[in-house]
Motif scaffolding. Structure first.
Motif, short mmCIF file in Angstrom:
data_model
loop_
_atom_site.label_atom_id
_atom_site.label_comp_id
_atom_site.label_asym_id
_atom_site.label_seq_id
_atom_site.Cartn_x
_atom_site.Cartn_y
_atom_site.Cartn_z
N UNK A 201 0.92 -1.26 0.04
CA UNK A 201 -0.03 -0.10 0.16
C UNK A 201 0.86 1.24 0.16
N UNK A 204 0.41 3.01 -3.16
CA UNK A 204 -1.01 3.84 -3.32
C UNK A 204 -0.80 5.14 -2.51
N UNK B 252 1.23 -11.40 5.07
CA UNK B 252 0.49 -11.33 3.51
C UNK B 252 -0.93 -10.65 3.59
N UNK B 255 -1.05 -7.15 4.57
CA UNK B 255 -0.67 -6.23 3.51
C UNK B 255 -1.84 -6.23 2.49
N UNK B 256 -2.55 -7.35 2.56
CA UNK B 256 -3.76 -7.30 1.71
C UNK B 256 -4.81 -6.32 2.19
N UNK B 257 -5.06 -6.41 3.44
CA UNK B 257 -6.17 -5.32 4.15
C UNK B 257 -5.81 -3.93 3.59
N UNK B 258 -4.38 -3.77 4.03
CA UNK B 258 -4.00 -2.35 3.73
C UNK B 258 -4.20 -1.99 1.93
N UNK B 259 -3.66 -2.69 1.17
CA UNK B 259 -3.76 -2.63 -0.28
C UNK B 259 -5.27 -2.52 -0.67
#
Lengths: 258, 284
Positions: A201, A204, B252, B255-259
């Motif tokens: 992120x 982003x 991971x 990371x996914x939640x953030x992304x």
């Protein structure tokens, strides 16, 4: 065909509201703290180094289509790199395998050079659609690195297996390399072959970090609020499942077992 | 200013369509019936709803979604239904009906960009030839290859003849092996990258090397052979699985939640043309 259920609808509306609220709040207050991201800090350093050496830079906006979030974030970084390069009177070469990216990147770079008062330095030949597939593009980009003796390489966006095909030849040229991707499978390859890597992120957040625009900073703060909510749901879900079993009220409310 | 406003308006309208298509149910909720298919005729579908049979007339506006054991329900024609299928059926909200044409529109728009891509390539290579840049003859080969590729492409799907031969030579006997060759270069690049990654320069690098060592040894028989006498939680295959599926998964997913939240924020900024500093912040 994927459609939102009620829980997802509520989550999207809530997160969107938080992000927009913080954006408009930040616009009024003109402030906001953002933690240090080393990879992004080094972008200006790399541009300066390339300028001092009198060599161009390469910016590669990934292999994702233009509507991919990673590509959009990468194009935001390209705007900053092009602006800095224009201010310093340096050249940025953009290479891509996605044809739609060509006019968008051209517009961004042209705008950056125009804003910096150096429109004569902009050369549309520096925005290069080099091949139609990722591996061919990697080879062609490596060739550009050799021919143009580039001093800084930026790899931002969505990447697949071609990440190493791009960065390893770049590593051999001795150029400073900064990469950022939201594809976590490619992160180890970038860490191994680049000087700095922006992870997940952080990509982003790159536009906000680099421009320090209140709008962008507000969006980051809104994201953090949303993440706190996600975290709270995870903790409550774990606690309620542990204490009350998997079919408890909270778990059914958030629709996990539907 | 007009250009900027026009772009912002088109972006907003296109984004609004996709947003509504995602959040608005494909059928009108209060007129949608959910049940099990009992029988199907060209005029109606009979469903078992709460133990009672209910007839749904087959009308042009009727949309039927069949539930699947995994994944989202699929849109089906009434004739495709079989007794026992779990379905929801109701009048369409029209948004999803337009998804394919709208997607096709963007595909057509995107395909126009291929022309721009080719123009970009032609400009670079013609510049190389005109200015006699180093290796300019490569650019001559580029134009010959484009011409040859276009001619060979005409043989796609042909049953026989020289065009089919040319298509086979260019795409199957040249392009494909060359792509495989490039792909195989990855092995060498991985070796050199791994060598650099495994030089212990900091605490984090030492941790990464240790976990990589455990995972690598845990994946091969010698790992078990070396540690089979130890308690099970200290055996390399068990530790490797723990690193891969517990420690790694947790990181991971974080990371996914953030992304995902980040993706919503980026999407919103672009949709509402709030992205500043990178796009459209000053008219050219």
């Amino acid at each position: 065909m994927e459609h939102a259920n009620l829980q997802i609808f509520i989550a999207i509306v809530l997160f969107s509201f938080l992000i927009l609220w913080k954006i408009f709040t930040a616009r009024r207050s003109k402030g906001g703290f953002i933690r240090r991201i080393p990879g992004l800090n080094e972008i200006d350093e790399a541009i300066g180094r390339a300028t001092e050496m009198g060599r161009p830079m390469i910016f590669h906006p990934g292999v994702g289509e233009v509507q991919n979030v990673g590509t959009l974030a990468a194009l935001g970084v390209l705007g900053h790199v092009a602006r800095k390069a224009a201010q310093m009177g340096s050249r940025v070469i953009v290479t891509t395998a996605i044809p739609v990216v060509v006019p968008v990147a051209e517009d961004i770079v042209k705008q950056a050079y125009t804003q910096a008062g150096r429109p004569e330095l902009f050369n549309s030949e520096d925005i290069r659609f080099l091949a139609a597939s990722g591996d061919q593009l990697a080879l062609a980009t490596a060739n550009v690195m050799e021919q143009e003796k580039t001093a800084a390489h930026f790899f931002f966006g969505m990447y697949d297996y071609t990440s190493l095909l791009l960065t390893e030849p770049g590593q051999r040229t001795g150029a400073i390399q900064i990469a950022g991707t939201d594809q976590y499978f490619q992160v180890p390859f970038f860490i191994a072959s680049c000087d700095y890597t922006v992870i997940g992120e952080e990509l982003y957040a790159a536009s906000a970090y680099l421009t320090r625009e209140p709008t962008m900073l507000g969006s980051l703060i809104g994201q953090d609020y949303a993440k706190i909510i996600v975290l709270a749901v995870i903790v409550l879900g774990a606690l309620s499942t542990t204490l009350l079993g998997s079919q408890n009220f909270f778990v059914q409310l958030i629709g996990v077992y539907r | 200013m007009t250009k900027r406003r026009f772009i912002a308006l088109v972006t907003f309208l296109a984004g609004l369509y996709y947003f509504l298509e995602f959040v608005v149910p494909p059928t009108i909720p209060w007129r949608t019936v959910r049940g099990e298919v009992v029988s199907v005729s060209p005029q109606s579908i009979t469903l078992l709803v709460n133990g009672q049979q209910q007839q749904i007339p087959v009308e042009p506006t009727l949309k039927v979604y069949r539930e699947r054991p995994t994944g989202a329900p699929e849109s089906v024609e009434p004739a495709q239904l079989r007794p026992g299928d779990r379905v929801s059926a109701g009048p369409t909200t029209y948004l999803s009906d337009w998804l394919t044409p709208v997607n096709n529109f963007f595909i057509v728009l995107g395909s126009m960009a291929w022309g721009m891509g080719l123009i970009s390539l032609a400009m670079v290579h013609s510049g190389n030839i005109r200015r006699r840049r180093p290796e300019w003859y490569g650019s001559v080969v580029f134009f010959l290859a484009v011409g040859g590729g276009i001619v060979a492409g005409l043989g796609y799907g042909a049953e026989g003849g020289w065009l089919k031969e040319a298509n086979d030579v260019v795409f199957n006997y040249l392009l494909r092996p060359m792509s495989s060759t490039v792909f195989s270069l990855l092995a060498f690049h991985m070796a050199t990258a791994s060598y650099r990654a495994f030089r212990v320069k900091s605490g984090e690098a030492a941790l990464m090397m240790t976990s990589a060592f455990v995972v690598m040894l845990g994946q091969i028989p010698i790992g078990l052979w070396l540690t089979h006498g130890l308690p099970s939680f200290l055996q390399l295959p068990v530790m490797a699985q723990w690193v891969l599926y517990i420690a790694n998964s947790a990181a991971v997913r974080g990371m996914w939640f953030g992304m995902m939240v980040g993706a919503i924020a980026v999407g919103l900024r672009f949709w509402l043309s709030l992205e500043r500093g990178a796009f459209f912040d000053r008219e050219l």
